[in-house]
Design an enzyme around this catalytic site. Structure first.
Site, short mmCIF file in Angstrom:
data_model
loop_
_atom_site.label_atom_id
_atom_site.label_comp_id
_atom_site.label_asym_id
_atom_site.label_seq_id
_atom_site.Cartn_x
_atom_site.Cartn_y
_atom_site.Cartn_z
N ILE A 10 -6.04 -0.80 -1.69
CA ILE A 10 -5.39 0.43 -2.17
C ILE A 10 -5.79 0.78 -3.61
O ILE A 10 -5.78 1.95 -4.00
CB ILE A 10 -3.85 0.31 -2.02
CG1 ILE A 10 -3.21 1.69 -1.92
CG2 ILE A 10 -3.22 -0.50 -3.14
CD1 ILE A 10 -1.78 1.69 -1.42
N GLY A 31 0.88 -10.12 -4.71
CA GLY A 31 0.52 -9.16 -3.66
C GLY A 31 -0.12 -7.89 -4.18
O GLY A 31 -0.90 -7.90 -5.14
N ASP A 33 1.28 -5.51 -5.73
CA ASP A 33 1.80 -5.25 -7.08
C ASP A 33 0.87 -5.86 -8.13
O ASP A 33 0.44 -5.19 -9.09
CB ASP A 33 3.21 -5.88 -7.16
CG ASP A 33 4.01 -5.41 -8.36
OD1 ASP A 33 3.55 -4.49 -9.05
OD2 ASP A 33 5.10 -5.97 -8.59
N SER A 116 6.99 -4.21 1.95
CA SER A 116 7.85 -5.33 2.39
C SER A 116 7.20 -6.30 3.38
O SER A 116 7.82 -7.29 3.76
CB SER A 116 9.16 -4.83 3.03
OG SER A 116 10.04 -4.39 2.02
N GLY A 118 4.69 -8.29 3.09
CA GLY A 118 4.01 -9.47 2.55
C GLY A 118 5.04 -10.49 2.10
O GLY A 118 5.78 -11.08 2.90
N1 AR6 Z 1 -4.30 -3.08 -0.93
C1 AR6 Z 1 -3.56 -2.78 0.15
N2 AR6 Z 1 -2.63 -3.60 0.66
C2 AR6 Z 1 -2.45 -4.80 0.05
C3 AR6 Z 1 -3.18 -5.20 -1.09
C4 AR6 Z 1 -4.15 -4.26 -1.57
N3 AR6 Z 1 -4.90 -4.55 -2.64
N4 AR6 Z 1 -2.77 -6.43 -1.45
C5 AR6 Z 1 -1.83 -6.80 -0.57
N5 AR6 Z 1 -1.63 -5.82 0.36
P1 AR6 Z 1 3.29 -7.49 -0.82
P2 AR6 Z 1 6.15 -6.90 -0.44
C6 AR6 Z 1 -0.71 -5.76 1.48
O1 AR6 Z 1 3.58 -8.96 -0.77
O2 AR6 Z 1 6.18 -7.64 0.84
C7 AR6 Z 1 5.25 -8.79 -5.21
O3 AR6 Z 1 5.24 -10.01 -5.85
C8 AR6 Z 1 -0.24 -7.08 2.02
O4 AR6 Z 1 -1.20 -7.59 2.96
O5 AR6 Z 1 2.36 -7.03 -1.84
O6 AR6 Z 1 6.81 -5.56 -0.49
C9 AR6 Z 1 6.23 -7.81 -5.81
O7 AR6 Z 1 6.31 -7.96 -7.21
C10 AR6 Z 1 1.06 -6.68 2.72
O8 AR6 Z 1 0.79 -6.23 4.05
O9 AR6 Z 1 4.67 -6.64 -1.02
C11 AR6 Z 1 7.50 -8.18 -5.13
O10 AR6 Z 1 8.10 -9.30 -5.74
C12 AR6 Z 1 1.54 -5.49 1.93
O11 AR6 Z 1 0.49 -5.13 1.03
C13 AR6 Z 1 7.06 -8.57 -3.75
O12 AR6 Z 1 5.71 -8.99 -3.87
C14 AR6 Z 1 2.80 -5.75 1.10
O13 AR6 Z 1 2.79 -7.08 0.63
C15 AR6 Z 1 7.09 -7.41 -2.80
O14 AR6 Z 1 6.81 -7.86 -1.50
#
Ligand code: AR6
Length: 360
Positions: A10, A31, A33, A116, A118
């Site tokens: 993204i 993740g 973020d 959410s 991840g």
């Molecule tokens: N591009 C697109 N999607 C991605 C990328 C990317 N570069 N990297 C990961 N994903 P998550 P959450 C996907 O864990 O579950 C953080 O520590 C990943 O495969 O990023 O909402 C925050 O600070 C997954 O399918 O977010 C919060 O503490 C999706 O993005 C917590 O994680 C979401 O995964 C939020 O958890």
């Protein structure tokens, strides 16, 4: 405007806004973020520090800093606690609130990760369904190009049963047998394929890159007719060629508009259901000889809920056919035969099988 599912990072997208799956502090994390903060640089963190955090289900907006997008919309998804603690409502609210902000800031394109799904543990198939449903509801009322960005193959899962049913359907009918495909199961799919990157989905280009094959092979007819020693045959054949050319067959565009009327649909109901962009629909409406891409033609057949035979007729007007030696075609046939005309579900399945998606 349509919803697209793409596989990409993204942080690389150039749309107006990307959405960050943040935590309530808005001060970064792991993740997506972590990836967004890393790519945006320190300026993003400094701006986030002034926002005073964000509640679950809410959203806040900042600039894009060193990212290629203009804005980052930060939303806080719910942690999964078994599904009976209001998770779905909170997740829907994340999409709704983020889209509301995108609208307020005049964004015409916005990209979401699967919020959410991840670290927060929301089951990926359910997270995807909430994303698709919430975005689709929004798009019924608003014009925006919305992407769901899937990062890796594992993030994208249609239900196991649906996947198995489609695989069996293809397996039973596939004619030009591909031994590799016969062994393919979901966890063996190629992880690295970028099927549908943001660069490949510019609506206008997609339809101009028309691959229609027009059936009558006039050149071949003419050369046959011109065979030495058969002058009469040549004349007869050229006459019939003229006749053929004069036959006014209903064009794709005419057939489509007629069917929309017959089904009692409005234009906008039809192109929205087809996941097709309004601009493209206007082109089809105003150009009787418009030749759509195959995915666009099928998208309209799905929107109109045509039977398999009707679908084949409509496709034929655009110079296409459905074949049993093509996985894409078989998946379409599977859905039409099972009476499932939900284009987003069809696209989820096409995506899972590494095929091009319907609509624009
Ligand atoms: N591009 C697109 N999607 C991605 C990328 C990317 N570069 N990297 C990961 N994903 P998550 P959450 C996907 O864990 O579950 C953080 O520590 C990943 O495969 O990023 O909402 C925050 O600070 C997954 O399918 O977010 C919060 O503490 C999706 O993005 C917590 O994680 C979401 O995964 C939020 O958890």
């Amino acid at each position: 405007m349509p919803l697209k599912i793409i596989r990409n990072d993204i942080t690389k997208l150039t749309c107006d806004a990307i959405v960050n799956a943040a935590n309530p502090t808005l001060l970064g994390g792991g993740g997506v973020d972590g990836a967004i903060h890393k790519a945006a640089g320190k300026g993003l963190l400094l701006e986030c520090m002034k926002l005073g955090g964000c509640k679950t289900g809410q959203a806040k907006i900042t600039g894009g800093h060193q990212l290629p997008c203009k804005y980052v919309i930060h939303t806080v998804g719910p942690k999964w606690r078994g599904g009976t603690n209001g998770e779905r409502e909170l997740l829907e609210s994340c999409y709704r609130e983020s889209l509301r902000l995108a609208l307020e800031y005049d964004c015409s394109s916005v990209a979401f990760p699967l919020i959410s799904s991840g670290v927060y543990g929301y089951p990926k198939d359910q997270a995807l369904k909430v994303a698709v449903d919430s975005i689709t509801t929004f798009l019924l009322e608003h014009d925006m190009l919305v992407y769901i960005v899937v990062f890796d193959k594992a993030s994208f899962q249609i239900g196991e049963k649906l996947f198995a049913d489609i695989a069996a359907f293809i397996d039973d009918r596939y004619v030009a047998m591909d031994p590799i495909f016969r062994q393919t199961r979901r966890d063996e799919c190629d992880e690295s394929t970028v099927l549908y990157s943001a660069e490949t989905v510019l609506p206008d280009e997609a339809d101009q890159a028309d691959q229609a094959v027009f059936p009558p092979d006039f050149a071949a007819e003419e050369s046959k007719a011109a065979a030495p020693g058969s002058p009469d045959l040549k004349r007869v054949s050229l006459l019939s060629l003229k006749d053929v050319l004069n036959q006014e067959e209903e064009s794709f565009s005419q057939a489509l508009l007629r069917k929309i009327d017959e089904k009692g649909m409005t234009d906008s109901q039809c192109y929205k259901k087809a996941n097709v962009d309004r601009k493209l629909f206007s082109k089809i409406r105003s150009n009787i000889n418009y030749h759509p891409s195959k995915t666009t033609a099928i998208a309209f057949a799905i929107a109109l809920e045509l039977s398999l035979d009707e679908t084949k007729d409509l496709l034929q007007k655009a110079g296409f056919a459905l074949s049993h030696s093509n996985k894409f075609d078989l998946i379409i046939e599977y859905f039409i035969s099972s009476g499932n005309y939900n284009i987003f579900e069809i696209n989820e399945a096409l995506f899972a099988f590494d095929q091009e998606l319907l609509g624009v």
